[in-house]
Write a protein that holds these residues in place. Structure first.
Motif: not given
Length: 322
Positions: A102-103, A105-108, A112, A116, A279, A282, A301, A304
């Motif tokens: 999930q991290v 998919l959130d592109s952290l 970070k 998490r 993108w 970040r 990504l 989607e």
């Protein structure tokens, strides 16, 4: 825990206060995550499992290790599990893999993501590129119809290297040479009008015909119409392999022209370039050696295509011991 004792423990749950409820949920979450990961691995498992060393299909169960069923080959005696031979082999903390997906998919960023999920930043970095090992190869078999192709450039980076092959420069610096030079990484992107995309880091400097033959030709349908800018490499490549080709002269301000009923432009590729570079900001700089992984990450990504952590984990595991 035996059934009567479990029933007694379960009956006391409503009497817990809010803080105790949270502690119970925090304690159960890793076990639930581990069960989900083990179940998903068993679902993705190849139907005809074979030994990763000799390829023999005759094997038998040989106990459990690290929450996974182990097997022993009847021919060579090697033991293995469902992750042997995959990018996720020997990785620990399986209960946190779905959370880390999930991290992704959130592109952290690495730090970070580590905060998490609750792992060290070095672990988060290592997991990132293990999870992306197969994702960067998840591409369409061929591009059909009108295929737009274009190249973009990023400043070469040796971020994280202990020894540099050039004098150091400030982060976010500029190339010492003007124009397209060996200080820039060339990224080739080709997209058809159905959204199918292939990309590759072709090397340093200007694009060449040899690079197009290596990275574009194997995925280009013989009946496709290649649309590009006016770079001479595309024209020579199309003439050499007898591929239909149309060019738009961007330097002259021509962004769109028509060939019969077909619109000739490269706006889809340029939009993809812009989305990728925006993108990428970040992450505060990406080492050149890892650029193919980030291209695969962005492709997963984009549009989607991957929206659930389970899907990303399936891609990371891919086919097991086939």
């Amino acid at each position: 825990m035996k059934a009567p004792r479990f029933k007694g423990w379960f009956a006391k749950l409503p009497s817990l206060n809010l803080l105790q409820h949270r502690r119970v949920l925090e304690g159960l979450h890793p076990a639930v995550g581990l069960d989900q990961v083990v179940t998903l691995i068993s679902e993705v498992r190849a139907p005809r499992r074979c030994c990763p060393r000799c390829g023999n299909e005759r094997c038998y169960r040989h106990g459990f290790a690290n929450d996974l069923q182990r097997y022993r080959c009847c021919a060579c005696g090697r033991t293995f599990n469902d992750l042997t031979g995959t990018p996720l082999a020997r990785l620990r903390l399986k209960a946190k893999w779905l959370a880390y997906s999930q991290v992704m998919l959130d592109s952290l960023s690495v730090r970070k993501a580590a905060d998490r999920v609750g792992v060290h930043r070095n672990t988060a970095f290592r997991w990132r590129h293990r999870f992306l090992h197969w994702a960067k190869l998840d591409r369409p078999a061929a591009l059909n119809g009108i295929v737009e192709a274009g190249e973009t450039f990023l400043l070469e980076s040796q971020k994280g290297s202990r020894t540099l092959k050039r004098p150091p420069r400030r982060r976010g610096g500029r190339a010492a040479k003007r124009g397209i030079s060996s200080e820039l990484d060339c990224i080739l992107v080709a997209r058809d009008r159905n959204g199918g995309t292939i990309d590759a880091v072709t090397g340093r400097g200007a694009l060449t015909v040899a690079q197009l033959e290596r990275d574009l030709l194997p995925r280009l349908d013989v009946q496709a119409l290649l649309v590009s800018n006016s770079h001479v490499a595309y024209r020579a490549f199309a003439r050499k392999h007898r591929i239909g080709h149309a060019a738009v002269n961007l330097r002259a301000g021509v962004r769109l022209r028509h060939l019969g009923s077909r619109a000739i432009h490269v706006q889809n590729v340029h939009a993809y370039h812009q989305r990728f570079k925006t993108w990428l900001l970040r992450f505060h700089g990406v080492a050149s050696c890892y650029l193919p992984n980030y291209l695969g990450w962005r492709w997963a990504l984009d549009g989607e295509r991957v929206i659930a952590p389970e899907h990303l984990l399936r891609i990371a595991v891919r086919v097991i011991n086939r």
